[in-house]
Design an enzyme around this catalytic site. Structure first.
Site, PDB file in Angstrom:
ATOM      1  N   CYS A 142       0.889  -1.375   0.002  1.00  0.00           N
ATOM      2  CA  CYS A 142       0.099   0.102  -0.033  1.00  0.00           C
ATOM      3  C   CYS A 142       0.844   1.232   0.186  1.00  0.00           C
ATOM      4  O   CYS A 142       1.584   1.522  -0.870  1.00  0.00           O
ATOM      5  CB  CYS A 142      -0.878  -0.087   1.059  1.00  0.00           C
ATOM      6  SG  CYS A 142      -2.360   1.041   1.166  1.00  0.00           S
ATOM      7  N   ILE A 143       0.822   2.009   0.985  1.00  0.00           N
ATOM      8  CA  ILE A 143       1.440   3.410   1.102  1.00  0.00           C
ATOM      9  C   ILE A 143       2.955   3.157   1.796  1.00  0.00           C
ATOM     10  O   ILE A 143       3.669   3.959   1.648  1.00  0.00           O
ATOM     11  CB  ILE A 143       0.775   4.338   1.822  1.00  0.00           C
ATOM     12  CG1 ILE A 143       1.568   5.906   1.634  1.00  0.00           C
ATOM     13  CG2 ILE A 143       0.567   4.066   3.244  1.00  0.00           C
ATOM     14  CD1 ILE A 143       1.657   6.572   0.303  1.00  0.00           C
TER      15      ILE A 143
END
Length: 217
Positions: free
Chosen positions: A136-137
């Protein structure tokens, strides 16, 4: 049986760990024959978000380790106790906590700093040449850890990718169900909920990430 250190950043997508990503990651580790130990920094979150309204809760403070313990069913340790020599690999699920509590990418972008204890652990795994997975991030944090034009992905968001490139990484666009592997440093990244529209899409990439990390020598 390979041992994996998993670093969490709270509980809940907007101010901590993305819970689906964390659970899917832990499940995949076990399904592919590994075992895990969860860790988190023992400090206050950047802020607290009401996940029903998406608004910040003014005047409330929560501890990253205490909140992460919700996901780990209490089986969690402070990140300062994570020793690289005790594990074969490290994995960081996403959620905004990775960019708010583990580092400051969410607020400062390419000028971000990384929590000292988290950086020390992640650097130790990188310097030991041990496999790592960031979802994800969380690859924004990986960009700060590895630099040196390391290949990684957060999906295809141009602004986020630009910030990651400024940290010294080389962002590679990636589909939700796929991964990007930098074989030289043994780093595996996947977009997960940066692109996923439902839990099945998130699972596809996360499962592939975990399987690849565990398969690396």
């Amino acid at each position: 049986m390979k041992k994996v250190a998993v670093i969490l950043s709270g509980s809940g997508v907007f101010d901590g760990t993305e819970i689906h990503e964390a659970v899917l990651t832990l499940l995949a580790i076990r399904q592919h024959g590994g075992q895990y130990q969860c860790f988190a920094p023992d400090k206050s979150q950047l802020h607290v978000v009401n996940h029903l309204t998406g608004e910040e809760v003014v005047g409330e403070s929560r501890n990253v380790l205490v909140e992460s313990a919700r996901i780990a069913r209490g089986e969690i340790k402070p990140v300062t106790e994570c020793k690289e020599e005790d594990f074969d690999a490290i994995i960081l699920p996403g959620g905004f906590g990775a960019a708010k509590n583990l580092c400051t990418f969410a607020t400062k972008g390419a000028d971000c700093s990384v929590d000292e204890d988290v950086m020390a652990v992640c650097k130790a795994f990188a310097e030991a040449g041990k496999p790592a997975g960031y979802a994800c991030i969380a690859p924004a944090l990986a960009a700060a850890v590895y630099g040196n034009n390391v290949k990684l992905t957060i999906g295809d968001d141009e602004a986020t990718a630009a910030g990651i490139n400024k940290l010294g990484a080389q962002h590679v666009n990636c589909q939700v169900d796929d991964i990007v592997v930098d074989t030289e440093v043994k780093l595996v990244t996947t977009p997960a909920y940066m692109l996923a529209q439902d839990i099945l899409e998130a699972h596809a990439g996360l499962n592939k990430m975990v399987q690849t990390v565990l398969g690396m020598q």
